[in-house]
Write a protein that holds these residues in place. Structure first.
Motif, PDB file in Angstrom:
ATOM      1  N   PRO A  15      18.427 -64.337 -21.240  1.00  0.00           N
ATOM      2  CA  PRO A  15      19.262 -64.520 -22.549  1.00  0.00           C
ATOM      3  C   PRO A  15      18.863 -65.741 -23.209  1.00  0.00           C
ATOM      4  CG  PRO A  15      20.396 -63.944 -20.599  1.00  0.00           C
ATOM      5  CD  PRO A  15      19.261 -64.260 -20.110  1.00  0.00           C
ATOM      6  N   HIS A  16      18.797 -66.887 -22.404  1.00  0.00           N
ATOM      7  CA  HIS A  16      18.651 -68.181 -23.328  1.00  0.00           C
ATOM      8  C   HIS A  16      17.042 -67.981 -23.769  1.00  0.00           C
ATOM      9  CE1 HIS A  16      21.180 -70.641 -20.461  1.00  0.00           C
ATOM     10  NE2 HIS A  16      21.674 -70.273 -21.719  1.00  0.00           N
ATOM     11  N   LEU A  17      16.068 -67.366 -23.359  1.00  0.00           N
ATOM     12  CA  LEU A  17      14.772 -67.167 -23.887  1.00  0.00           C
ATOM     13  C   LEU A  17      14.897 -66.366 -25.267  1.00  0.00           C
ATOM     14  CD1 LEU A  17      11.780 -67.786 -23.708  1.00  0.00           C
ATOM     15  CD2 LEU A  17      11.515 -65.495 -22.234  1.00  0.00           C
ATOM     16  N   ILE A  18      15.519 -65.343 -25.287  1.00  0.00           N
ATOM     17  CA  ILE A  18      15.631 -64.498 -26.382  1.00  0.00           C
ATOM     18  C   ILE A  18      16.492 -65.276 -27.458  1.00  0.00           C
ATOM     19  CG2 ILE A  18      16.879 -62.329 -27.259  1.00  0.00           C
ATOM     20  CD1 ILE A  18      16.540 -61.157 -24.367  1.00  0.00           C
ATOM     21  N   VAL A  21      13.911 -67.710 -28.820  1.00  0.00           N
ATOM     22  CA  VAL A  21      13.042 -67.126 -29.982  1.00  0.00           C
ATOM     23  C   VAL A  21      13.501 -66.791 -31.428  1.00  0.00           C
ATOM     24  CG1 VAL A  21      11.489 -65.043 -30.349  1.00  0.00           C
ATOM     25  CG2 VAL A  21      11.647 -65.902 -28.012  1.00  0.00           C
ATOM     26  N   ILE A  22      14.814 -66.469 -31.273  1.00  0.00           N
ATOM     27  CA  ILE A  22      15.254 -65.889 -32.548  1.00  0.00           C
ATOM     28  C   ILE A  22      15.566 -67.405 -33.406  1.00  0.00           C
ATOM     29  CG2 ILE A  22      17.608 -65.284 -33.687  1.00  0.00           C
ATOM     30  CD1 ILE A  22      17.700 -63.227 -31.139  1.00  0.00           C
ATOM     31  N   LEU A  23      16.037 -68.456 -32.772  1.00  0.00           N
ATOM     32  CA  LEU A  23      16.196 -69.668 -33.429  1.00  0.00           C
ATOM     33  C   LEU A  23      15.061 -70.139 -33.710  1.00  0.00           C
ATOM     34  CD1 LEU A  23      18.990 -71.385 -31.142  1.00  0.00           C
ATOM     35  CD2 LEU A  23      19.267 -70.257 -33.247  1.00  0.00           C
ATOM     36  N   SER A  24      13.808 -70.029 -33.155  1.00  0.00           N
ATOM     37  CA  SER A  24      12.642 -70.632 -33.479  1.00  0.00           C
ATOM     38  C   SER A  24      12.135 -70.070 -34.830  1.00  0.00           C
ATOM     39  CB  SER A  24      11.524 -70.478 -32.366  1.00  0.00           C
ATOM     40  OG  SER A  24      11.930 -71.201 -31.070  1.00  0.00           O
ATOM     41  N   VAL A  25      12.461 -68.579 -35.035  1.00  0.00           N
ATOM     42  CA  VAL A  25      11.749 -67.838 -36.238  1.00  0.00           C
ATOM     43  C   VAL A  25      12.555 -68.359 -37.379  1.00  0.00           C
ATOM     44  CG1 VAL A  25      11.910 -65.786 -37.082  1.00  0.00           C
ATOM     45  CG2 VAL A  25      11.194 -66.046 -34.848  1.00  0.00           C
ATOM     46  N   THR A 182      21.078 -70.856 -40.892  1.00  0.00           N
ATOM     47  CA  THR A 182      20.598 -71.159 -39.346  1.00  0.00           C
ATOM     48  C   THR A 182      21.849 -71.426 -38.467  1.00  0.00           C
ATOM     49  OG1 THR A 182      18.678 -71.870 -40.453  1.00  0.00           O
ATOM     50  CG2 THR A 182      19.154 -72.657 -38.378  1.00  0.00           C
ATOM     51  N   ALA A 183      22.806 -72.316 -38.863  1.00  0.00           N
ATOM     52  CA  ALA A 183      23.937 -72.482 -38.030  1.00  0.00           C
ATOM     53  C   ALA A 183      24.523 -71.296 -37.486  1.00  0.00           C
ATOM     54  CB  ALA A 183      24.663 -73.489 -39.099  1.00  0.00           C
ATOM     55  N   TYR A 184      24.835 -70.280 -38.699  1.00  0.00           N
ATOM     56  CA  TYR A 184      25.474 -69.022 -37.740  1.00  0.00           C
ATOM     57  C   TYR A 184      25.037 -68.470 -37.050  1.00  0.00           C
ATOM     58  CZ  TYR A 184      28.573 -69.747 -41.973  1.00  0.00           C
ATOM     59  OH  TYR A 184      29.791 -70.088 -42.721  1.00  0.00           O
ATOM     60  N   ALA A 185      23.489 -68.336 -37.208  1.00  0.00           N
ATOM     61  CA  ALA A 185      22.529 -67.484 -36.362  1.00  0.00           C
ATOM     62  C   ALA A 185      22.475 -68.513 -34.827  1.00  0.00           C
ATOM     63  CB  ALA A 185      21.058 -67.426 -36.856  1.00  0.00           C
ATOM     64  N   ALA A 186      22.276 -69.731 -35.224  1.00  0.00           N
ATOM     65  CA  ALA A 186      22.429 -70.509 -33.803  1.00  0.00           C
ATOM     66  C   ALA A 186      23.696 -70.412 -33.036  1.00  0.00           C
ATOM     67  CB  ALA A 186      21.937 -71.962 -34.187  1.00  0.00           C
ATOM     68  N   VAL A 187      24.744 -70.369 -33.973  1.00  0.00           N
ATOM     69  CA  VAL A 187      26.056 -70.319 -33.101  1.00  0.00           C
ATOM     70  C   VAL A 187      25.960 -69.052 -32.367  1.00  0.00           C
ATOM     71  CG1 VAL A 187      28.572 -70.112 -33.206  1.00  0.00           C
ATOM     72  CG2 VAL A 187      27.346 -71.937 -34.282  1.00  0.00           C
ATOM     73  N   ALA A 188      25.901 -67.715 -33.063  1.00  0.00           N
ATOM     74  CA  ALA A 188      25.744 -66.759 -32.376  1.00  0.00           C
ATOM     75  C   ALA A 188      25.075 -66.395 -31.077  1.00  0.00           C
ATOM     76  CB  ALA A 188      25.499 -65.380 -33.384  1.00  0.00           C
ATOM     77  N   ALA A 189      23.541 -66.961 -31.313  1.00  0.00           N
ATOM     78  CA  ALA A 189      22.757 -66.653 -30.374  1.00  0.00           C
ATOM     79  C   ALA A 189      23.010 -67.598 -29.113  1.00  0.00           C
ATOM     80  CB  ALA A 189      21.266 -67.159 -30.743  1.00  0.00           C
ATOM     81  N   ILE A 190      23.558 -68.845 -29.310  1.00  0.00           N
ATOM     82  CA  ILE A 190      23.840 -69.757 -28.039  1.00  0.00           C
ATOM     83  C   ILE A 190      25.191 -69.082 -27.453  1.00  0.00           C
ATOM     84  CG2 ILE A 190      24.997 -71.847 -27.623  1.00  0.00           C
ATOM     85  CD1 ILE A 190      23.350 -73.270 -29.814  1.00  0.00           C
ATOM     86  N   VAL A 191      26.069 -68.460 -28.094  1.00  0.00           N
ATOM     87  CA  VAL A 191      27.320 -67.849 -27.381  1.00  0.00           C
ATOM     88  C   VAL A 191      26.951 -66.741 -26.625  1.00  0.00           C
ATOM     89  CG1 VAL A 191      29.472 -66.613 -27.939  1.00  0.00           C
ATOM     90  CG2 VAL A 191      29.026 -68.641 -29.467  1.00  0.00           C
ATOM     91  N   LEU A 192      26.149 -65.916 -27.188  1.00  0.00           N
ATOM     92  CA  LEU A 192      25.612 -64.748 -26.313  1.00  0.00           C
ATOM     93  C   LEU A 192      24.880 -65.031 -25.397  1.00  0.00           C
ATOM     94  CD1 LEU A 192      24.765 -62.329 -29.402  1.00  0.00           C
ATOM     95  CD2 LEU A 192      26.553 -62.325 -27.800  1.00  0.00           C
TER      96      LEU A 192
END
Length: 621
Positions: A15-18, A21-25, A182-192
């Motif tokens: 999950p962290h890897l996924i 990747v999302i945050l990097s893009v 970016t902030a919203y996407a980062a929060v969502a990706a980190i939480v998941l």
């Protein structure tokens, strides 16, 4: 199927890897967008802003050239005007080729028209010879044309600056929106990612907690503690190895060798924690130990028995280490640098760095010196701040020259009665103002000379001169000052010195003028100033001395008097504290050294040495 610890860790990190990747893009898209916006701002308007500013500077210097014509300095005025006319024309073509804003083309054409008119007015002014006609032509035609050109340039400058502000604000708003996404996407990706990883790694933490608890107890000295982990995976095997290690540590601590090695390890860990290079020398001068910074930055490794540890260092750095080490090992105590002039430049993977050597002695049980610890203190940032300060001072001094020249010219014209008659009180004030301007001009010239000398931009033009003529000329230049102060000025030239010496006579004249002038000013009425020349013991240099019978210099200030802007507390006002700094730079540029010997109440002797072996092929004109 039983998974290994490696497999479990890989699954838990998916999950962290996924999320990564999302945050990097998203981050890549954001940074690219912001970078393109900033590049557009710079590319479209910066050339015009820079060209306009240079045009303003060129037209101002041409106007100064016109004032030189009025003042009667025709060659200087025409030379300055010709140089800056070409510069203005070049920058104007740059502006005409870089039209980016609405209305800028019309403004550029207006500037071209006004510039053509100004050149015509200036050429008409240059053809005049009569001073009254020159002044009338300047104030009636040239000055209004100058102001019009400058105003047109300001219009283009403001137009491009306003455009840069608008584009910057637009890019900032775009960046804020992208940052929010970016902030919203980062929060969502980190939480998941965290939720998924917690579920997968929770079972891995239990054996690690047991290992951690056992390690904590052993760290507190309980070597009987053990970690009990069931299973056959890597953690279970690690726990078994951990228990074996604890048993060995328990037996090791009971031995005296273990206590000795623990002490040595603690000492090595202490010096390794120091970020600056540290080298410890034994009584014979050999390298006993180093820290990690010395090993990585300098390549000094005493464990490498194939080479001498200091052999890989630069010769200058090795010479400094030898000198500092010898200072301490000879029983002279600790060594501390005097100022930044002792900083050494060393190359590293991160670029060049500057270090200051410091050393302290290591004392044995009976009090004797048993070694020396040398620390190379990293002063790179402080050195760069000092260089920035010097650059700022030189820039400010340079910018002062043009308005100061105009001010001096205006005062001169008023004193000459060019703009009308003045009364005695006005003339007295103007004379005082002119003296202050001359003093300020001398100060600015000293600042610029010092900056050029320190930057190595002034080339020493050495010629072969008779040594006796050099000294006699320097003394003759100060005879009037000596008579005003009722001071006897004399020379002593040893018969054993060479007949000729290779120097830059103009620069060296500044050194003599400063040292002899200071000696005269600080010598009381009836005193004596002696200029002495003699050969040194090595016979490769000549020593020049300026001895006075003044009050002397306190010992605590003698190492500071060659620093910029330093003045001895309580000394008379007037000097800026730059003369001795300039003298030091000139002497060192000749390959010599400068210093002072003084005692309070017994006068001072300033001295400098010059090499005598470097005679040029160019004969003395």
């Amino acid at each position: 199927m039983t998974l290994s610890l490696r497999g479990k860790l890989l699954i838990s990190q998916t999950p962290h890897l996924i999320a990564l990747v999302i945050l990097s893009v998203i981050a890549f898209v954001t940074v690219t967008s912001i970078g393109n916006s900033a590049q557009n701002i710079i590319h479209e308007n910066y050339r015009s802003v820079l060209a306009t500013q240079r045009m303003k500077e060129a037209i101002e210097r041409m106007d100064s050239g016109a004032l030189f014509l009025i003042a009667g300095q025709r060659s200087k005025g025409m030379g300055q005007a010709a140089q800056n006319r070409e510069r203005f024309e070049s920058e104007l073509r740059v502006e005409e080729e870089n039209i980016t804003e609405a209305g800028e083309a019309d403004a550029a054409r207006k500037l071209r028209r006004l510039w053509t008119e100004y050149q015509h007015r200036f050429d008409e002014l240059a053809e005049l010879k009569d001073s009254d006609a020159l002044r009338n032509a300047y104030f009636s035609a040239v000055e209004p044309a100058f102001l019009a050109v400058k105003g047109a340039a300001d219009e283009i400058l403001g137009m491009n600056q306003d455009a840069m502000v608008r584009k910057s604000e637009r890019a900032q708003r775009s960046g804020q929106k992208l940052s929010e996404v970016t902030a919203y996407a980062a929060v969502a990706a980190i939480v998941l990612g965290i939720l998924a990883s917690l579920l997968l790694t929770e079972r891995l933490l239990r054996p690690l907690e047991r290992l951690s608890l056992a390690a904590h107890r052993i760290g507190e000295g309980d070597l009987d503690s053990r970690a009990h982990v069931e299973g056959t995976d890597e953690l279970a095997r690690l726990a078994a190895d951990f228990n074996v290690m604890a048993g060995h540590l328990q037996r090791y601590r009971n031995s005296s060798l273990g206590e000795l090695l623990a002490t040595q390890h603690a000492a090595q860990s202490t010096i390794d924690s120091i970020p600056d290079p540290v080298i410890i020398f034994d009584p014979t001068g050999g390298v006993l130990s180093t820290n990690q910074a010395a090993a990585s930055l300098l390549g000094v490794d005493p464990s490498d028995t194939n080479v001498e540890p200091l052999s890989r260092l630069e010769p200058s750095l090795r010479a400094v280490l030898d000198r500092v080490r010898s200072h301490v090992l000879s029983g002279k105590g600790s060594y501390s640098p005097r100022d930044f002039t002792e900083a050494l430049r060393i190359e590293s993977t991160d670029g060049h760095r500057y270090v200051l050597p410091r050393a302290t002695p290591l004392y044995g049980v009976h009090g004797g010196v048993q070694g020396a610890t040398v620390i190379l203190q990293d002063v790179t940032r402080l050195r760069r701040f000092d260089e920035l300060k010097d650059d700022l001072v030189a820039t400010v001094a340079h910018e002062f020259r043009t308005p100061l020249t105009s001010l001096r010219m205006a005062i001169h014209l008023c004193l000459e009665g060019v703009v009308g008659s003045i009364n005695d009180k006005q003339a007295e004030l103007l004379h005082a103002a002119r003296e202050d301007c001359e003093r300020l001009q001398s100060f600015i010239d000293d600042l610029l000379d010092l900056a050029r000398l320190q930057a190595g931009k002034i080339e020493m033009r050495k010629v072969s001169l008779p040594l006796a003529d050099l000294v006699e000329g320097a003394v003759a230049d100060q005879h009037m000052l000596a008579q005003q102060h009722k001071v006897t000025l004399r020379t002593e030239v040893s018969p054993h010195v060479p007949d000729e010496i290779s120097v830059d006579p103009e620069r060296l004249g500044l050194v003599f003028a400063n040292l002899i002038g200071n000696a005269i000013r600080y010598t009381p009425f009836g005193g004596t100033v002696t200029v002495r020349v003699r050969e040194t013991l090595a016979r490769t240099t000549v020593r020049f001395e300026v001895q006075d019978t003044g009050p002397g210099i306190p010992l605590e200030y003698q190492h500071q008097i060659f620093q910029k802007f330093f003045r001895i507390p309580g000394s008379s006002a007037g000097a800026a504290g730059l003369g001795l700094s300039i003298a030091k730079e000139i002497v060192e540029a000749h390959g010599g050294e400068i210093g002072v010997d003084s005692s309070e109440g017994l006068g001072s002797t300033f001295f400098f040495t010059l090499p005598v072996s470097d005679l040029p092929s160019t004969p003395n004109p």
